[in-house]
Design an enzyme around this catalytic site. Sequence first.
Site: not given
Length: 473
Positions: A46, A48, A50, A118-119, A125, A415
């Site tokens: 989504s 990028g 990662d 993805g987030h 947070y 993370y």
Amino acid sequence: MHTHNGRFSYSEAPKPLAIVTALHESHVQATILCAKKNGIQIRIRSGGHDSEGLSYISDVPFVILDMFPLSSIDVDIENESAWVEAGATIGQVYYQIAKKSNVHAFPAGVCPTLGAGGHISGGGYGNLMRKYGISVDNVIDAKIVDVNGNILDRKSMGADLFWAIRGGGGASFGVILSWKIKLVSVTPKVTVFKVKKTIEEGAIDLVYKWQLIATKLPQDIFLRAVHEVVNVTQKGNTKKTAQVTFIALFLGNTEKLLTLVNKQFPELGLKQSDCSEIPWVNSTLYWYNAPLGTPIEALLDVPKEPLSFSFKTMSDYVKKPIPKDALKSILDLLVQYDGHLKMEWNPYGGKMHEISSSETPFPHRAGNLFLIEYLTNWGEVGVEAKNHYLNISRSFFEFMTPFVSKTPREAFLNYRDIGIGGNTPSNVTSIDIAKSYGSKYFNRNFERLVRVKSKVDHENFFRYEQSIPPLSH
């Protein structure tokens, strides 16, 4: 290509067989069915971001499904909600909310170029978490394409799958099309500040006190401590030293903030001149280190090229205050690494201690004082440089072992860190290997995620190096 880490942009990096740019949800359905029929793995990207590149590289033949063009945002202020497509960036979300209201917000990350798909599915947070929890605590519906190409919403996917994708990583279960998020209330103006202190200016004592009070402050304030190395000049001589920046977001005015901080944390020496009252949307840029007065249209900016530098992220959770002598050792080691590594300490308390650890797959709730993000970055290219800085990153991480959570040593899915375990090659998966990272990311929720996976994707089509496997694998 939407990649945000130079260490995965080198010419020898694994390349996909194809990149499918999804312009319509039917493109997502077709990609899944075609890849499944032909035995090809897909990687779903989504934003990028990662941090291990697992959403756009792999050691097996793969196709990238790029969700970036699916980026519509429909804000409904009357019902205090919004539908956000997976490819929309968090900055775009903040901007569109602000265009409709100056008293609404959404709890998500500091970096505006993060992709919503993805987030949010990894937890999400930010500096509103002490007041409102994390992103997944504020998701009220979703649309996902399953392994059979069906488009499901909250009702049709069922409670278990809806639970799993809110913090368990959507890419293990399907392809997130969109989220329906709940908007939260903020004051018309918020107050922000940054106060910087070096070791020589008493940073160690301040950080120790911060550990004791940051989680106990009223939930309207979020006070992060950023540890990094800076150059200071004294008497004509320049040297490197450790500096801690205390950066705050307060849902209220300067007067209230000064009263609060100077009562609970007088050692910080906060002054009115340190503080700025700005609309919440502007504070998102301030936290991204943009200068005050930066137009909010900057939230819409998306880098056109991959980042020129490389980085590695890791994470830890801290449950007991770190002693002063250890703090000194930690900061001294930062200086030895010559400014290539920094830490961000994010306080818990407030709402984060009120939500059950099993409410969502994200388990890191009560019992934590703060979350640490470690960020190692470098500009040099080549395998030798990469290995050097990855060794620095791992060495510092090992040094921190006595001071952080244990059995398991917890980690934050957003993370991403392949160093805590992973399947290599990714087409070989096992429950035993998955436990190595699953227990750290999800604690006791890992077993439930495996049961959900077994139910919705028992043949393990949606897999990658740190995915959730079904029981049969």
